[in-house]
Design a protein around this motif. Structure first.
Motif, PDB file in Angstrom:
ATOM      1  N   GLN A  39       4.098  -4.843  -5.016  1.00 23.40           N
ATOM      2  CA  GLN A  39       3.645  -6.088  -5.823  1.00 23.40           C
ATOM      3  C   GLN A  39       2.178  -5.716  -5.989  1.00 23.40           C
ATOM      4  OE1 GLN A  39       4.859 -10.105  -4.511  1.00 23.40           O
ATOM      5  NE2 GLN A  39       4.427 -10.855  -6.466  1.00 23.40           N
ATOM      6  N   ALA A  40       1.752  -5.446  -7.337  1.00 22.94           N
ATOM      7  CA  ALA A  40       0.460  -5.394  -7.482  1.00 22.94           C
ATOM      8  C   ALA A  40      -0.319  -6.820  -7.796  1.00 22.94           C
ATOM      9  CB  ALA A  40       0.307  -4.390  -8.540  1.00 22.94           C
ATOM     10  N   PRO A  41      -1.467  -7.097  -7.610  1.00 20.39           N
ATOM     11  CA  PRO A  41      -1.967  -8.240  -8.049  1.00 20.39           C
ATOM     12  C   PRO A  41      -1.709  -8.805  -9.565  1.00 20.39           C
ATOM     13  CG  PRO A  41      -3.709  -6.901  -7.051  1.00 20.39           C
ATOM     14  CD  PRO A  41      -2.427  -5.896  -7.389  1.00 20.39           C
ATOM     15  N   GLY A  42      -1.194 -10.146  -9.581  1.00 20.16           N
ATOM     16  CA  GLY A  42      -0.905 -10.676 -11.043  1.00 20.16           C
ATOM     17  C   GLY A  42       0.372 -10.012 -11.531  1.00 20.16           C
ATOM     18  N   LYS A  43       1.228  -9.063 -10.797  1.00 22.61           N
ATOM     19  CA  LYS A  43       2.519  -8.648 -11.402  1.00 22.61           C
ATOM     20  C   LYS A  43       3.605  -9.030 -10.322  1.00 22.61           C
ATOM     21  CE  LYS A  43       0.319  -4.662 -13.525  1.00 22.61           C
ATOM     22  NZ  LYS A  43       0.383  -3.294 -13.873  1.00 22.61           N
ATOM     23  N   PRO A  88      -4.295   5.485  -9.029  1.00 29.59           N
ATOM     24  CA  PRO A  88      -4.543   3.988  -8.986  1.00 29.59           C
ATOM     25  C   PRO A  88      -3.625   2.952  -9.284  1.00 29.59           C
ATOM     26  CG  PRO A  88      -6.429   5.419  -9.893  1.00 29.59           C
ATOM     27  CD  PRO A  88      -5.177   6.239  -9.713  1.00 29.59           C
ATOM     28  N   GLU A  89      -2.761   3.161 -10.042  1.00 27.50           N
ATOM     29  CA  GLU A  89      -1.805   2.491 -10.497  1.00 27.50           C
ATOM     30  C   GLU A  89      -0.771   2.231  -9.483  1.00 27.50           C
ATOM     31  OE1 GLU A  89      -2.845   4.974 -12.305  1.00 27.50           O
ATOM     32  OE2 GLU A  89      -0.847   5.796 -13.332  1.00 27.50           O
ATOM     33  N   ASP A  90      -0.731   3.008  -8.529  1.00 29.70           N
ATOM     34  CA  ASP A  90       0.260   2.672  -7.197  1.00 29.70           C
ATOM     35  C   ASP A  90      -0.463   1.638  -6.287  1.00 29.70           C
ATOM     36  OD1 ASP A  90       0.719   6.491  -7.152  1.00 29.70           O
ATOM     37  OD2 ASP A  90       2.106   4.588  -7.917  1.00 29.70           O
ATOM     38  N   THR A  91      -1.497   1.301  -6.493  1.00 25.60           N
ATOM     39  CA  THR A  91      -1.963   0.186  -5.610  1.00 25.60           C
ATOM     40  C   THR A  91      -1.357  -1.084  -5.708  1.00 25.60           C
ATOM     41  OG1 THR A  91      -4.347   0.954  -5.989  1.00 25.60           O
ATOM     42  CG2 THR A  91      -4.262  -1.221  -5.219  1.00 25.60           C
ATOM     43  N   ALA A  92      -1.129  -1.418  -4.683  1.00 30.06           N
ATOM     44  CA  ALA A  92      -0.108  -2.737  -4.381  1.00 30.06           C
ATOM     45  C   ALA A  92       0.149  -3.087  -2.823  1.00 30.06           C
ATOM     46  CB  ALA A  92       1.340  -2.436  -4.994  1.00 30.06           C
ATOM     47  N   VAL A  93       0.604  -4.113  -2.685  1.00 25.63           N
ATOM     48  CA  VAL A  93       1.355  -4.293  -1.308  1.00 25.63           C
ATOM     49  C   VAL A  93       2.931  -3.851  -1.376  1.00 25.63           C
ATOM     50  CG1 VAL A  93       2.211  -6.080   0.364  1.00 25.63           C
ATOM     51  CG2 VAL A  93       0.011  -6.442  -0.842  1.00 25.63           C
ATOM     52  N   TYR A  94       3.126  -3.132  -0.417  1.00 27.09           N
ATOM     53  CA  TYR A  94       4.129  -2.389  -0.228  1.00 27.09           C
ATOM     54  C   TYR A  94       5.174  -3.065   0.874  1.00 27.09           C
ATOM     55  CZ  TYR A  94       2.903   1.560  -3.098  1.00 27.09           C
ATOM     56  OH  TYR A  94       2.675   2.133  -4.377  1.00 27.09           O
ATOM     57  N   TYR A  95       6.413  -3.491   0.402  1.00 29.86           N
ATOM     58  CA  TYR A  95       7.395  -4.195   1.303  1.00 29.86           C
ATOM     59  C   TYR A  95       8.513  -3.233   1.507  1.00 29.86           C
ATOM     60  CZ  TYR A  95       4.605  -8.212  -0.097  1.00 29.86           C
ATOM     61  OH  TYR A  95       3.601  -9.278  -0.543  1.00 29.86           O
ATOM     62  N   CYS A  96       9.246  -3.150   2.776  1.00 31.76           N
ATOM     63  CA  CYS A  96      10.583  -2.930   3.133  1.00 31.76           C
ATOM     64  C   CYS A  96      11.787  -3.964   2.893  1.00 31.76           C
ATOM     65  CB  CYS A  96      10.450  -1.783   4.135  1.00 31.76           C
ATOM     66  SG  CYS A  96      10.641  -2.614   5.781  1.00 31.76           S
ATOM     67  N   ALA A  97      12.800  -3.418   2.583  1.00 33.50           N
ATOM     68  CA  ALA A  97      13.808  -4.758   2.576  1.00 33.50           C
ATOM     69  C   ALA A  97      15.139  -3.998   3.086  1.00 33.50           C
ATOM     70  CB  ALA A  97      13.884  -5.393   1.318  1.00 33.50           C
ATOM     71  N   VAL A  98      16.125  -4.778   3.461  1.00 32.01           N
ATOM     72  CA  VAL A  98      17.537  -4.274   3.802  1.00 32.01           C
ATOM     73  C   VAL A  98      18.548  -5.116   2.777  1.00 32.01           C
ATOM     74  CG1 VAL A  98      16.882  -4.020   6.215  1.00 32.01           C
ATOM     75  CG2 VAL A  98      17.895  -6.291   5.739  1.00 32.01           C
ATOM     76  N   ALA A  99      19.641  -4.394   2.788  1.00 32.71           N
ATOM     77  CA  ALA A  99      20.535  -4.842   1.958  1.00 32.71           C
ATOM     78  C   ALA A  99      21.711  -4.411   2.365  1.00 32.71           C
ATOM     79  CB  ALA A  99      20.337  -4.608   0.560  1.00 32.71           C
TER      80      ALA A  99
END
Length: 122
Positions: A39-43, A88-99
């Motif tokens: 998730q990038a800022p504002g997105k 630069p467009e890869d800048t974001a908070v990266y999260y992992c998740a399970v399903a």
């Protein structure tokens, strides 16, 4: 209770690499599909990559294909995201998740980590 802890984020110059890790606990790891989102800022949060519990089949967002690689080590209850040729467009908070049911839809992923910041400078 499922707990996911991401690590490995940081500041890197464009063209550089980072390797993210996500350690899982409280879950029978090899029974779950694992995914990375960002998730990038504002997105809105978006799908990045996923790896299935069996056969280790993988899927990627188009813009990261050929640059990112998702993998898992079931013995270590850990999923990784190797990120090369960062932009630069890869800048974001990266999260992992399970399903338990495979999907690229965010709403189908049931447990989330708190995220790790990735910043790519130009």
């Amino acid at each position: 209770q499922v707990q996911l802890v991401e690590s490995g984020g940081g500041l890197v110059q464009a063209g550089g690499s980072l390797r993210l890790s996500c350690a899982a606990s409280g879950v029978t790891f090899n029974r779950y599909h694992m995914g990375w989102f960002r998730q990038a800022p504002g997105k809105e949060r978006e799908f990045v990559a996923a790896i299935r519990r069996f056969a280790f089949m993988t899927e990627y967002k188009d813009s990261v294909k050929g640059r990112f690689t998702i993998s898992r080590d079931n013995a270590k209850n850990t999923v990784y995201l190797q990120m090369n040729k960062l932009k630069p467009e890869d800048t974001a908070v990266y999260y992992c998740a399970v399903a338990s049911t495979y999907s690229t839809r965010i709403e189908d992923w049931t447990s989330w980590g708190k995220g790790t910041q990735v910043t790519v400078s130009s």
